[in-house]
Design a protein around this motif. Structure first.
Motif, PDB file in Angstrom:
ATOM      1  N   GLU A 279       6.399  -9.412 -11.175  1.00  0.00           N
ATOM      2  CA  GLU A 279       6.604  -8.595  -9.971  1.00  0.00           C
ATOM      3  C   GLU A 279       6.747  -9.459  -8.714  1.00  0.00           C
ATOM      4  O   GLU A 279       7.337  -9.026  -7.724  1.00  0.00           O
ATOM      5  CB  GLU A 279       5.411  -7.629  -9.827  1.00  0.00           C
ATOM      6  CG  GLU A 279       5.611  -6.552  -8.779  1.00  0.00           C
ATOM      7  CD  GLU A 279       4.391  -5.646  -8.658  1.00  0.00           C
ATOM      8  OE1 GLU A 279       3.712  -5.391  -9.675  1.00  0.00           O
ATOM      9  OE2 GLU A 279       4.105  -5.202  -7.526  1.00  0.00           O
TER      10      GLU A 279
ATOM     11  N   ASP B  92      -6.192   0.719  -1.932  1.00  0.00           N
ATOM     12  CA  ASP B  92      -5.123   1.664  -2.271  1.00  0.00           C
ATOM     13  C   ASP B  92      -5.612   3.109  -2.232  1.00  0.00           C
ATOM     14  O   ASP B  92      -4.812   4.035  -2.069  1.00  0.00           O
ATOM     15  CB  ASP B  92      -4.556   1.342  -3.663  1.00  0.00           C
ATOM     16  CG  ASP B  92      -3.765   0.043  -3.653  1.00  0.00           C
ATOM     17  OD1 ASP B  92      -3.580  -0.526  -2.559  1.00  0.00           O
ATOM     18  OD2 ASP B  92      -3.341  -0.403  -4.730  1.00  0.00           O
TER      19      ASP B  92
ATOM     20  N   ARG C 180       0.079  -4.317  -5.928  1.00  0.00           N
ATOM     21  CA  ARG C 180      -0.969  -3.308  -5.775  1.00  0.00           C
ATOM     22  C   ARG C 180      -1.577  -2.933  -7.131  1.00  0.00           C
ATOM     23  O   ARG C 180      -1.049  -3.312  -8.189  1.00  0.00           O
ATOM     24  CB  ARG C 180      -0.418  -2.057  -5.068  1.00  0.00           C
ATOM     25  CG  ARG C 180       0.211  -2.322  -3.717  1.00  0.00           C
ATOM     26  CD  ARG C 180      -0.584  -3.275  -2.841  1.00  0.00           C
ATOM     27  NE  ARG C 180      -1.954  -2.828  -2.586  1.00  0.00           N
ATOM     28  CZ  ARG C 180      -2.867  -3.556  -1.966  1.00  0.00           C
ATOM     29  NH1 ARG C 180      -2.599  -4.785  -1.567  1.00  0.00           N
ATOM     30  NH2 ARG C 180      -4.084  -3.096  -1.767  1.00  0.00           N
ATOM     31  N   TYR C 181      -2.652  -2.189  -7.087  1.00  0.00           N
ATOM     32  CA  TYR C 181      -3.400  -1.863  -8.297  1.00  0.00           C
ATOM     33  C   TYR C 181      -2.593  -0.941  -9.216  1.00  0.00           C
ATOM     34  O   TYR C 181      -1.967   0.001  -8.754  1.00  0.00           O
ATOM     35  CB  TYR C 181      -4.730  -1.193  -7.939  1.00  0.00           C
ATOM     36  CG  TYR C 181      -5.669  -1.145  -9.116  1.00  0.00           C
ATOM     37  CD1 TYR C 181      -6.413  -2.261  -9.454  1.00  0.00           C
ATOM     38  CD2 TYR C 181      -5.758  -0.019  -9.920  1.00  0.00           C
ATOM     39  CE1 TYR C 181      -7.247  -2.250 -10.561  1.00  0.00           C
ATOM     40  CE2 TYR C 181      -6.582   0.009 -11.030  1.00  0.00           C
ATOM     41  CZ  TYR C 181      -7.327  -1.115 -11.339  1.00  0.00           C
ATOM     42  OH  TYR C 181      -8.144  -1.100 -12.451  1.00  0.00           O
ATOM     43  N   ARG C 182      -2.645  -1.242 -10.499  1.00  0.00           N
ATOM     44  CA  ARG C 182      -1.955  -0.393 -11.483  1.00  0.00           C
ATOM     45  C   ARG C 182      -3.017   0.399 -12.234  1.00  0.00           C
ATOM     46  O   ARG C 182      -3.780  -0.181 -13.008  1.00  0.00           O
ATOM     47  CB  ARG C 182      -1.189  -1.264 -12.480  1.00  0.00           C
ATOM     48  CG  ARG C 182      -0.085  -2.054 -11.841  1.00  0.00           C
ATOM     49  CD  ARG C 182       0.276  -3.235 -12.725  1.00  0.00           C
ATOM     50  NE  ARG C 182       1.206  -4.084 -11.996  1.00  0.00           N
ATOM     51  CZ  ARG C 182       2.380  -4.452 -12.461  1.00  0.00           C
ATOM     52  NH1 ARG C 182       2.767  -4.105 -13.642  1.00  0.00           N
ATOM     53  NH2 ARG C 182       3.175  -5.218 -11.727  1.00  0.00           N
TER      54      ARG C 182
ATOM     55  N   TRP D 196      -2.163   8.845  -9.960  1.00  0.00           N
ATOM     56  CA  TRP D 196      -3.081   8.913  -8.808  1.00  0.00           C
ATOM     57  C   TRP D 196      -3.678  10.306  -8.640  1.00  0.00           C
ATOM     58  O   TRP D 196      -4.849  10.439  -8.269  1.00  0.00           O
ATOM     59  CB  TRP D 196      -2.354   8.472  -7.534  1.00  0.00           C
ATOM     60  CG  TRP D 196      -2.408   6.988  -7.357  1.00  0.00           C
ATOM     61  CD1 TRP D 196      -1.408   6.100  -7.579  1.00  0.00           C
ATOM     62  CD2 TRP D 196      -3.542   6.215  -6.949  1.00  0.00           C
ATOM     63  NE1 TRP D 196      -1.842   4.819  -7.341  1.00  0.00           N
ATOM     64  CE2 TRP D 196      -3.143   4.862  -6.949  1.00  0.00           C
ATOM     65  CE3 TRP D 196      -4.847   6.535  -6.598  1.00  0.00           C
ATOM     66  CZ2 TRP D 196      -4.014   3.833  -6.599  1.00  0.00           C
ATOM     67  CZ3 TRP D 196      -5.719   5.505  -6.247  1.00  0.00           C
ATOM     68  CH2 TRP D 196      -5.299   4.174  -6.251  1.00  0.00           C
TER      69      TRP D 196
ATOM     70  N   PRO E  70      -4.538   2.271 -15.091  1.00  0.00           N
ATOM     71  CA  PRO E  70      -4.169   2.221 -16.517  1.00  0.00           C
ATOM     72  C   PRO E  70      -4.115   3.626 -17.125  1.00  0.00           C
ATOM     73  O   PRO E  70      -5.133   4.304 -17.263  1.00  0.00           O
ATOM     74  CB  PRO E  70      -5.302   1.385 -17.131  1.00  0.00           C
ATOM     75  CG  PRO E  70      -6.454   1.541 -16.188  1.00  0.00           C
ATOM     76  CD  PRO E  70      -5.931   1.901 -14.839  1.00  0.00           C
TER      77      PRO E  70
ATOM     78  N   LEU F  90      -1.305  -7.957 -18.290  1.00  0.00           N
ATOM     79  CA  LEU F  90      -1.327  -7.570 -16.875  1.00  0.00           C
ATOM     80  C   LEU F  90      -0.961  -8.772 -15.993  1.00  0.00           C
ATOM     81  O   LEU F  90      -0.179  -8.646 -15.048  1.00  0.00           O
ATOM     82  CB  LEU F  90      -2.721  -7.036 -16.493  1.00  0.00           C
ATOM     83  CG  LEU F  90      -2.909  -6.610 -15.043  1.00  0.00           C
ATOM     84  CD1 LEU F  90      -1.937  -5.497 -14.665  1.00  0.00           C
ATOM     85  CD2 LEU F  90      -4.351  -6.137 -14.801  1.00  0.00           C
TER      86      LEU F  90
ATOM     87  N   CYS G 259     -12.680  -1.530 -14.027  1.00  0.00           N
ATOM     88  CA  CYS G 259     -11.477  -2.369 -13.922  1.00  0.00           C
ATOM     89  C   CYS G 259     -11.553  -3.493 -14.945  1.00  0.00           C
ATOM     90  O   CYS G 259     -12.610  -4.112 -15.115  1.00  0.00           O
ATOM     91  CB  CYS G 259     -11.374  -2.978 -12.528  1.00  0.00           C
ATOM     92  SG  CYS G 259     -11.170  -1.777 -11.223  1.00  0.00           S
TER      93      CYS G 259
ATOM     94  N   ILE H   2       2.226  -8.963 -13.454  1.00  0.00           N
ATOM     95  CA  ILE H   2       2.075  -9.249 -12.017  1.00  0.00           C
ATOM     96  C   ILE H   2       2.985 -10.406 -11.623  1.00  0.00           C
ATOM     97  O   ILE H   2       3.652 -10.374 -10.593  1.00  0.00           O
ATOM     98  CB  ILE H   2       0.594  -9.555 -11.683  1.00  0.00           C
ATOM     99  CG1 ILE H   2      -0.227  -8.258 -11.742  1.00  0.00           C
ATOM    100  CG2 ILE H   2       0.459 -10.215 -10.313  1.00  0.00           C
ATOM    101  CD1 ILE H   2      -1.719  -8.452 -11.613  1.00  0.00           C
TER     102      ILE H   2
END
Lengths: 198, 136
Positions: free
Chosen positions: A152, A55, A17-19, A25, A21, A145, A139, A149
Motif C-alpha cells: 500500500e 480511526d 490506516r487500520y484494517r 465499520w 479483520p 498484513l 489487535c 501494508i
C-alpha cells in the motif's frame, strides 16, 4: 536516499490506516454500542491499537458523539498536575474518552479514572495485556498484513522487500511499527539505488 | 468542489535566508468559508516524529466565492533546508480554507547557496578534511 524521499518516512506510514479483520465499520460500531461504549482494545505493541483508536474518532463524531483523546506513553511523563481534574470537570454527556495507553496507569489510578469518567458517554481504552474493560477487539498482526501494508505504501519497492519480510516479521516479533522502521533503514542505507528500489 | 491554488513569483523554488518571498493564492469556493490562511512554515520529514513550525501567516477573512490575492513573507535567517538519511527539513507555503481540509502546498529550498544542504556530503567533506589534517 534522502529522508524526504524515503518511502517509509513517517508521513507515508501514517497514511496506512487500520484494517478491521473480517468486519465492517458499521458492525464494529454496533458492537461498541452493545458494550455501552465502555470497552477496551487489546494487543501487543505495533499491532495498530493507536491507529484504530484514531480511526474510531471521526466515526464516533459521525454518530453524534464528541471524542476526547488522551494518551499515556510507557516511557513518557504522566499527566501534568491538575490536568485530569480540569479534563473531568469539562466532560459532557456526549463525550467519549479514547484513552491510548491506559494500562500505564496503576491499578488504583485506573479505578479512580474509571469512576471519574462516569459522566462521559463512553470510555474506550487500549491496553497491551491488562483487562481494563470488556473486550471490543484484540489487535493482532501477521506476515500477510505486513506484506499488504508494504504494497500500500507508494514506491516502497515491495517486490524487492518481500523476500526479507518473513525474517523481519520474526525479528520484530510481529511489531509492525518496528518492521516498517526497519524498512526505512534499509532504504536509507541504500543511497545509490534509484527511487523505489531497495 | 472548492479549489485553492498557490503560486510563487516567477515560479521560484530556491531562496536565500532573509529574502522576501512573494506569491499569489487563488480560490473558488462552492460553500462559504470563514477565512483563507496562507502559512509560511518548515517541517521535518523522515523516520521520527514530524515537527512543524509556522513562521508567519496571512489571513483573508470572509473570502468571496472567487478571488486571487497576493501575499509576501520575509524568510528568517535560519534554518536552512537540509537532508540526511534520518531527517529532512523542508520549507513550504500552504493555503488552507477554514474551516475544512481543502489546502494547497508548495515546497521550496532556503539556503545561502540556493541548494538544499546534503548532510551526507557535508559529513563526507568533514571526514576528508579531518583525514587531510591528520596526514598533513
Amino acid at each position: 536516499m534522502r529522508a524526504r524521499d524515503n518511502p517509509f518516512r513517517t508521513e507515508q506510514v501514517l497514511k496506512v490506516r487500520y484494517r478491521l479483520p473480517g468486519v465492517g465499520w458499521e458492525d464494529f460500531l454496533d458492537r461498541l454500542a452493545a458494550l455501552d461504549y465502555r470497552a477496551m482494545i487489546l494487543g501487543p505493541q505495533g499491532a495498530g491499537k493507536t491507529t484504530l483508536l484514531e480511526d474510531l474518532a471521526p466515526r464516533l463524531c459521525a454518530r453524534g458523539f464528541n471524542p476526547k483523546l488522551l494518551r499515556l506513553r510507557r516511557d513518557g511523563p504522566g499527566f501534568p498536575p491538575g490536568f485530569l481534574g480540569t479534563f473531568f470537570a469539562g466532560l459532557a454527556a456526549q463525550d467519549v474518552i479514547l484513552f491510548d495507553g491506559a494500562d500505564h496507569l496503576g491499578r488504583l489510578a485506573w479505578a479512580r479514572f474509571k469512576w471519574r469518567s462516569r459522566r462521559a458517554r463512553g470510555l474506550i481504552a487500549t491496553s497491551h495485556g491488562r483487562r481494563l474493560l470488556p473486550l471490543l477487539i484484540e489487535c493482532s498482526t501477521s506476515l500477510e498484513l505486513l506484506e499488504a501494508i508494504i504494497e500500500e505504501i507508494p514506491d516502497s519497492g515491495a517486490a524487492k522487500l518481500r523476500p526479507l519480510l518473513p525474517a523481519m516479521f520474526r525479528q520484530h516479533q510481529g511489531n509492525l511499527r518496528n518492521a516498517l522502521r526497519h524498512c526505512y533503514d534499509l532504504c536509507a542505507a541504500n543511497a545509490a539505488s534509484p527511487r523505489g528500489e531497495v | 468542489m472548492s479549489t485553492v491554488k498557490l503560486m510563487l513569483r516567477d515560479d521560484r523554488t530556491r531562496f536565500r535566508p532573509g529574502e522576501q518571498i512573494e506569491g499569489g493564492v487563488a480560490w473558488q469556493l462552492d460553500r462559504r468559508a470563514k477565512s483563507i490562511e496562507v502559512r509560511l512554515f518548515y517541517y521535518t520529514k523522515g523516520k521520527g516524529t514530524t515537527d512543524l513550525v509556522v513562521v508567519d501567516h496571512a489571513k483573508f477573512e470572509d473570502p468571496p466565492p472567487e478571488r486571487a490575492e497576493k501575499f509576501e513573507f520575509c524568510l528568517p535567517a535560519a534554518p536552512y533546508s537540509f537532508s540526511g538519511k534520518l531527517i529532512s527539513l523542508v520549507w513550504a507555503v500552504e493555503a488552507v480554507v477554514l474551516p475544512g481540509k481543502q489546502s494547497a502546498r508548495l515546497e521550496f529550498v532556503v539556503s545561502p547557496s540556493g541548494r538544499e544542504i546534503d548532510l551526507d556530503q557535508t559529513q563526507l567533506h568533514g571526514d576528508r578534511a579531518a583525514s587531510d589534517a591528520r596526514a598533513g
